[in-house]
Motif scaffolding. Structure first.
Motif, PDB file in Angstrom:
ATOM      1  N   MET A   1      -2.815 -39.437 -13.954  1.00 58.42           N
ATOM      2  CA  MET A   1      -4.049 -38.891 -13.211  1.00 58.42           C
ATOM      3  C   MET A   1      -3.421 -37.609 -12.930  1.00 58.42           C
ATOM      4  O   MET A   1      -3.025 -37.047 -12.422  1.00 58.42           O
ATOM      5  N   SER A   2      -4.812 -36.686 -13.051  1.00 63.51           N
ATOM      6  CA  SER A   2      -4.740 -34.842 -12.338  1.00 63.51           C
ATOM      7  C   SER A   2      -4.800 -35.369 -11.473  1.00 63.51           C
ATOM      8  O   SER A   2      -5.533 -36.182  -9.738  1.00 63.51           O
ATOM      9  N   PRO A   3      -4.572 -34.250 -10.470  1.00 64.89           N
ATOM     10  CA  PRO A   3      -4.974 -33.912  -8.893  1.00 64.89           C
ATOM     11  C   PRO A   3      -5.996 -33.925  -8.463  1.00 64.89           C
ATOM     12  O   PRO A   3      -7.001 -33.138  -9.160  1.00 64.89           O
ATOM     13  N   ARG A   4      -6.415 -34.017  -7.177  1.00 61.89           N
ATOM     14  CA  ARG A   4      -8.035 -34.237  -6.901  1.00 61.89           C
ATOM     15  C   ARG A   4      -7.449 -33.043  -5.697  1.00 61.89           C
ATOM     16  O   ARG A   4      -6.615 -33.070  -5.095  1.00 61.89           O
ATOM     17  N   LEU A   5      -8.774 -32.725  -5.121  1.00 60.46           N
ATOM     18  CA  LEU A   5      -9.112 -32.133  -3.988  1.00 60.46           C
ATOM     19  C   LEU A   5      -9.491 -32.566  -3.263  1.00 60.46           C
ATOM     20  O   LEU A   5     -10.849 -33.437  -3.429  1.00 60.46           O
ATOM     21  N   ARG A   6      -9.284 -32.972  -1.533  1.00 64.75           N
ATOM     22  CA  ARG A   6      -9.683 -33.977  -1.069  1.00 64.75           C
ATOM     23  C   ARG A   6      -9.840 -32.682   0.253  1.00 64.75           C
ATOM     24  O   ARG A   6      -9.332 -32.539   1.127  1.00 64.75           O
ATOM     25  N   LEU A   7     -11.237 -32.823   0.641  1.00 64.69           N
ATOM     26  CA  LEU A   7     -12.016 -31.773   2.236  1.00 64.69           C
ATOM     27  C   LEU A   7     -12.017 -32.620   3.050  1.00 64.69           C
ATOM     28  O   LEU A   7     -12.679 -33.599   3.346  1.00 64.69           O
ATOM     29  N   ARG A   8     -11.618 -32.162   3.899  1.00 60.36           N
ATOM     30  CA  ARG A   8     -11.267 -32.455   5.516  1.00 60.36           C
ATOM     31  C   ARG A   8     -11.892 -31.445   6.282  1.00 60.36           C
ATOM     32  O   ARG A   8     -11.614 -30.637   6.539  1.00 60.36           O
ATOM     33  N   LEU A   9     -13.408 -31.684   7.057  1.00 59.37           N
ATOM     34  CA  LEU A   9     -13.532 -30.632   7.806  1.00 59.37           C
ATOM     35  C   LEU A   9     -13.348 -31.488   9.348  1.00 59.37           C
ATOM     36  O   LEU A   9     -13.529 -31.936  10.055  1.00 59.37           O
ATOM     37  N   GLN A  10     -12.807 -29.570  10.063  1.00 60.57           N
ATOM     38  CA  GLN A  10     -12.365 -30.122  11.555  1.00 60.57           C
ATOM     39  C   GLN A  10     -13.311 -29.308  12.477  1.00 60.57           C
ATOM     40  O   GLN A  10     -12.653 -28.205  11.941  1.00 60.57           O
ATOM     41  N   PHE A  11     -13.581 -29.876  12.670  1.00 58.72           N
ATOM     42  CA  PHE A  11     -14.232 -29.229  13.838  1.00 58.72           C
ATOM     43  C   PHE A  11     -13.434 -28.729  15.404  1.00 58.72           C
ATOM     44  O   PHE A  11     -13.081 -29.629  15.308  1.00 58.72           O
ATOM     45  N   GLU A  12     -14.412 -27.813  16.135  1.00 57.82           N
ATOM     46  CA  GLU A  12     -13.425 -27.942  17.582  1.00 57.82           C
ATOM     47  C   GLU A  12     -13.243 -28.327  18.428  1.00 57.82           C
ATOM     48  O   GLU A  12     -11.922 -29.039  19.092  1.00 57.82           O
ATOM     49  N   GLU A  13     -14.292 -29.845  18.853  1.00 55.96           N
ATOM     50  CA  GLU A  13     -13.817 -31.131  20.301  1.00 55.96           C
ATOM     51  C   GLU A  13     -12.612 -32.083  18.693  1.00 55.96           C
ATOM     52  O   GLU A  13     -13.063 -32.502  19.837  1.00 55.96           O
ATOM     53  N   ALA A  15     -13.680 -33.698  15.979  1.00 53.94           N
ATOM     54  CA  ALA A  15     -14.627 -34.233  15.604  1.00 53.94           C
ATOM     55  C   ALA A  15     -14.199 -34.184  14.375  1.00 53.94           C
ATOM     56  O   ALA A  15     -14.252 -32.584  13.840  1.00 53.94           O
ATOM     57  N   ARG A  16     -14.370 -34.937  13.038  1.00 49.61           N
ATOM     58  CA  ARG A  16     -13.861 -34.596  11.608  1.00 49.61           C
ATOM     59  C   ARG A  16     -15.092 -34.768  10.910  1.00 49.61           C
ATOM     60  O   ARG A  16     -15.932 -36.002  11.393  1.00 49.61           O
ATOM     61  N   LEU A  17     -15.072 -34.184   9.413  1.00 54.54           N
ATOM     62  CA  LEU A  17     -16.322 -35.107   8.290  1.00 54.54           C
ATOM     63  C   LEU A  17     -15.291 -34.569   7.806  1.00 54.54           C
ATOM     64  O   LEU A  17     -14.995 -33.489   6.782  1.00 54.54           O
ATOM     65  N   THR A  83     -29.711 -35.691   5.319  1.00 58.05           N
ATOM     66  CA  THR A  83     -29.069 -35.744   3.974  1.00 58.05           C
ATOM     67  C   THR A  83     -28.295 -34.023   3.479  1.00 58.05           C
ATOM     68  O   THR A  83     -27.618 -34.196   2.725  1.00 58.05           O
ATOM     69  N   ALA A  84     -29.660 -33.853   4.436  1.00 56.60           N
ATOM     70  CA  ALA A  84     -29.169 -31.952   4.780  1.00 56.60           C
ATOM     71  C   ALA A  84     -27.027 -31.904   4.648  1.00 56.60           C
ATOM     72  O   ALA A  84     -26.778 -30.770   4.021  1.00 56.60           O
ATOM     73  N   VAL A  85     -26.512 -32.525   5.694  1.00 58.80           N
ATOM     74  CA  VAL A  85     -25.127 -32.788   6.009  1.00 58.80           C
ATOM     75  C   VAL A  85     -24.509 -33.107   4.156  1.00 58.80           C
ATOM     76  O   VAL A  85     -23.131 -33.429   3.912  1.00 58.80           O
ATOM     77  N   LEU A  86     -24.284 -34.467   3.993  1.00 59.71           N
ATOM     78  CA  LEU A  86     -24.393 -34.959   2.903  1.00 59.71           C
ATOM     79  C   LEU A  86     -23.959 -33.599   1.849  1.00 59.71           C
ATOM     80  O   LEU A  86     -23.123 -33.863   1.016  1.00 59.71           O
ATOM     81  N   THR A  87     -25.435 -33.575   1.409  1.00 58.11           N
ATOM     82  CA  THR A  87     -25.589 -32.311   0.959  1.00 58.11           C
ATOM     83  C   THR A  87     -24.593 -31.235  -0.141  1.00 58.11           C
ATOM     84  O   THR A  87     -24.408 -30.467  -0.323  1.00 58.11           O
ATOM     85  N   HIS A  88     -24.988 -30.394   1.953  1.00 58.17           N
ATOM     86  CA  HIS A  88     -23.536 -29.298   1.934  1.00 58.17           C
ATOM     87  C   HIS A  88     -22.362 -29.368   1.405  1.00 58.17           C
ATOM     88  O   HIS A  88     -21.855 -28.775   1.277  1.00 58.17           O
ATOM     89  N   TYR A  89     -21.211 -31.279   2.361  1.00 60.90           N
ATOM     90  CA  TYR A  89     -20.580 -31.321   1.982  1.00 60.90           C
ATOM     91  C   TYR A  89     -20.134 -31.247   0.574  1.00 60.90           C
ATOM     92  O   TYR A  89     -19.016 -30.690   0.446  1.00 60.90           O
ATOM     93  N   ARG A  90     -20.806 -32.090   0.306  1.00 56.99           N
ATOM     94  CA  ARG A  90     -20.987 -31.929  -1.801  1.00 56.99           C
ATOM     95  C   ARG A  90     -20.953 -30.961  -2.441  1.00 56.99           C
ATOM     96  O   ARG A  90     -20.358 -30.804  -3.215  1.00 56.99           O
ATOM     97  N   GLN A  91     -21.773 -30.006  -2.220  1.00 54.38           N
ATOM     98  CA  GLN A  91     -21.886 -28.781  -2.409  1.00 54.38           C
ATOM     99  C   GLN A  91     -20.250 -27.602  -2.575  1.00 54.38           C
ATOM    100  O   GLN A  91     -19.772 -27.739  -3.069  1.00 54.38           O
ATOM    101  N   LEU A  92     -20.027 -27.999  -1.202  1.00 57.07           N
ATOM    102  CA  LEU A  92     -18.721 -27.244  -0.806  1.00 57.07           C
ATOM    103  C   LEU A  92     -17.969 -28.378  -1.598  1.00 57.07           C
ATOM    104  O   LEU A  92     -16.384 -27.573  -1.491  1.00 57.07           O
ATOM    105  N   GLU A  93     -17.398 -29.096  -1.858  1.00 60.34           N
ATOM    106  CA  GLU A  93     -16.586 -30.134  -2.747  1.00 60.34           C
ATOM    107  C   GLU A  93     -16.423 -29.180  -3.832  1.00 60.34           C
ATOM    108  O   GLU A  93     -14.944 -29.189  -4.619  1.00 60.34           O
ATOM    109  N   ALA A  94     -17.778 -29.684  -3.872  1.00 63.88           N
ATOM    110  CA  ALA A  94     -17.358 -28.138  -6.224  1.00 63.88           C
ATOM    111  C   ALA A  94     -17.394 -27.258  -5.849  1.00 63.88           C
ATOM    112  O   ALA A  94     -16.156 -27.140  -6.999  1.00 63.88           O
ATOM    113  N   ALA A  95     -17.554 -26.616  -5.011  1.00 65.43           N
ATOM    114  CA  ALA A  95     -17.350 -24.942  -5.172  1.00 65.43           C
ATOM    115  C   ALA A  95     -15.813 -24.793  -4.966  1.00 65.43           C
ATOM    116  O   ALA A  95     -15.386 -23.602  -5.320  1.00 65.43           O
ATOM    117  N   ALA A  96     -14.970 -25.460  -3.495  1.00 62.87           N
ATOM    118  CA  ALA A  96     -14.134 -26.370  -3.495  1.00 62.87           C
ATOM    119  C   ALA A  96     -13.049 -26.031  -4.433  1.00 62.87           C
ATOM    120  O   ALA A  96     -11.850 -25.677  -5.268  1.00 62.87           O
TER     121      ALA A  96
END
Length: 117
Positions: A1-13, A15-17, A83-96
């Motif tokens: 199994m090849s490594p995979r990138l897992r992305l987590r956004l940490q907001f100032e307060e 909260a995480r996504l 829908t917008a948050v999910l779309t942007h998150y998936r696009q960010l994952e792909a770009a990273a």
């Protein structure tokens, strides 16, 4: 199994996504149900609902709208913001993943056993 990138956004307060919440949003969008989304992820309804509440509280607009069950049935759906948050998150994952592919391959090559055939 090849490594995979897992992305987590940490907001100032605090909260995480991350991948779990993104997957939950995706399952809610696909099933129209928080409980069905939770079951698909082997997560209790209580946990799934708590994560939805966290996400709804984190963003300027709720990401999930829901109606209680009953005789007419309930349901949940992603809002336009969801829908917008999910779309942007998936696009960010792909770009990273694309941008980091050479570094990920280099790190993988340095792992123990990476050269064993």
């Amino acid at each position: 199994m090849s490594p995979r990138l897992r992305l987590r956004l940490q907001f100032e307060e605090g909260a995480r996504l991350g991948p779990g919440k993104a997957d939950l949003l995706e399952h809610i969008g696909a099933t129209g149900s928080i409980s069905a989304a939770g079951r698909a992820m082997k997560m209790s309804y209580t946990r799934a609902w708590a994560l939805v509440e966290q996400m709804n509280d984190t963003f300027a607009e709720p990401l999930v709208s829901s109606a209680r069950g009953g005789a007419k049935g309930g349901g949940a759906q992603l809002t336009e913001a969801g829908t917008a948050v999910l779309t942007h998150y998936r696009q960010l994952e792909a770009a990273a993943a694309t941008a980091g592919a050479p570094q990920i391959a280099a790190i993988e090559a340095l792992r123990k056993g990476a050269h064993d055939d």
